[in-house]
Motif scaffolding. Structure first.
Motif, PDB file in Angstrom:
ATOM      1  N   LYS A   1       0.825  -1.217   0.000  1.00 31.62           N
ATOM      2  CA  LYS A   1       0.000   0.000   0.000  1.00 31.62           C
ATOM      3  C   LYS A   1       0.862   1.271   0.000  1.00 31.62           C
ATOM      4  O   LYS A   1       2.069   1.223   0.265  1.00 31.62           O
ATOM      5  CB  LYS A   1      -0.944  -0.046   1.211  1.00 31.62           C
ATOM      6  CG  LYS A   1      -1.974  -1.184   1.141  1.00 31.62           C
ATOM      7  CD  LYS A   1      -2.936  -1.123   2.333  1.00 31.62           C
ATOM      8  CE  LYS A   1      -4.001  -2.201   2.240  1.00 31.62           C
ATOM      9  NZ  LYS A   1      -4.970  -2.118   3.376  1.00 31.62           N
TER      10      LYS A   1
ATOM     11  N   ARG B   1      -2.000 -14.234   4.851  1.00 33.94           N
ATOM     12  CA  ARG B   1      -2.776 -13.595   5.926  1.00 33.94           C
ATOM     13  C   ARG B   1      -2.031 -13.698   7.261  1.00 33.94           C
ATOM     14  O   ARG B   1      -2.025 -12.771   8.054  1.00 33.94           O
ATOM     15  CB  ARG B   1      -4.154 -14.249   6.044  1.00 33.94           C
ATOM     16  CG  ARG B   1      -5.046 -14.089   4.827  1.00 33.94           C
ATOM     17  CD  ARG B   1      -5.584 -12.723   4.598  1.00 33.94           C
ATOM     18  NE  ARG B   1      -6.396 -12.237   5.696  1.00 33.94           N
ATOM     19  CZ  ARG B   1      -7.052 -11.063   5.672  1.00 33.94           C
ATOM     20  NH1 ARG B   1      -6.979 -10.275   4.598  1.00 33.94           N
ATOM     21  NH2 ARG B   1      -7.761 -10.667   6.702  1.00 33.94           N
TER      22      ARG B   1
ATOM     23  N   THR C   1      -5.530  -6.666  10.986  1.00 30.32           N
ATOM     24  CA  THR C   1      -5.811  -5.407  10.280  1.00 30.32           C
ATOM     25  C   THR C   1      -5.267  -4.203  11.051  1.00 30.32           C
ATOM     26  O   THR C   1      -4.632  -3.314  10.474  1.00 30.32           O
ATOM     27  CB  THR C   1      -7.337  -5.243  10.101  1.00 30.32           C
ATOM     28  OG1 THR C   1      -7.859  -6.439   9.509  1.00 30.32           O
ATOM     29  CG2 THR C   1      -7.666  -4.045   9.227  1.00 30.32           C
TER      30      THR C   1
ATOM     31  N   GLU D   1      -5.698   2.036   9.054  1.00 26.68           N
ATOM     32  CA  GLU D   1      -5.920   2.322   7.629  1.00 26.68           C
ATOM     33  C   GLU D   1      -4.625   2.124   6.830  1.00 26.68           C
ATOM     34  O   GLU D   1      -4.597   1.376   5.842  1.00 26.68           O
ATOM     35  CB  GLU D   1      -6.419   3.755   7.453  1.00 26.68           C
ATOM     36  CG  GLU D   1      -6.569   4.136   5.985  1.00 26.68           C
ATOM     37  CD  GLU D   1      -6.972   5.602   5.843  1.00 26.68           C
ATOM     38  OE1 GLU D   1      -8.177   5.860   5.719  1.00 26.68           O
ATOM     39  OE2 GLU D   1      -6.083   6.468   5.874  1.00 26.68           O
TER      40      GLU D   1
END
Ligand code: UDP
Length: 140
Positions: free
Chosen positions: A11, A87, A93, A112
């Motif tokens: 990301k 994962r 998360t 985020e």
């Protein structure tokens, strides 16, 4: 164990901090092979479609803005149980809840800006891979 493919995104928070190699080293050290990879600027429409499942969630708008805030690296990882393995390597998360040694514990900035995406099922992996890659771009 079945050889499987999963879809991964490094990301914008991670590309911005020059962590592409450090993150991919975790995958490679743990038996996942990068069989396709490209650095792209995601469009607003691509990000909205990709995260469409979350479009009613309160974080959707900010998440889409974050995902288009800089380059990302989209990739296909291959290995035994690649979906679950990825994962596990990513961690929770929210980096505050991620286990020691996981990518998100090591590198994520926030819930985020958490450095990586990874498919959560083999079915979603197939859909996500096809969204970003032509078959000819994946070389196992
Ligand atoms: N996300 C967020 N706020 C939240 C939950 C999730 O910004 O409260 C973002 C975060 O970048 C996460 C992505 O939305 O990686 C997708 O959320 P999901 O629950 O699918 O988590 P993941 O599968 O990435 O761990």
């Amino acid at each position: 164990m079945a050889t499987e493919r999963t879809f991964s995104i490094i990301k914008p928070d991670a590309t911005r901090r020059n962590l592409t190699g450090a993150i991919n080293a975790v995958f490679e050290k743990n038996g996942l092979r990068i069989v396709a990879q490209k650095r792209i600027q995601m469009s607003q429409a691509q990000a909205e479609t990709f995260y469409g499942v979350h479009h009613e969630r309160p974080f959707f708008k900010d998440l889409v803005s974050f995902m288009v805030s800089g380059p990302v690296v989209v990739q296909v990882l291959e290995g035994d149980n690649a979906v679950a393995k990825n994962r596990e390597l990513m961690g929770a998360t929210n980096p505050a809840n991620a286990a020691e040694g996981t990518i998100r514990k090591l590198f994520a900035e926030s819930i985020e800006a958490n450095s990586v995406h990874g498919s959560d099922s083999p079915e979603n992996a197939a859909t996500e891979i096809a969204y970003f890659f032509a078959g000819s771009e994946i070389v196992g």
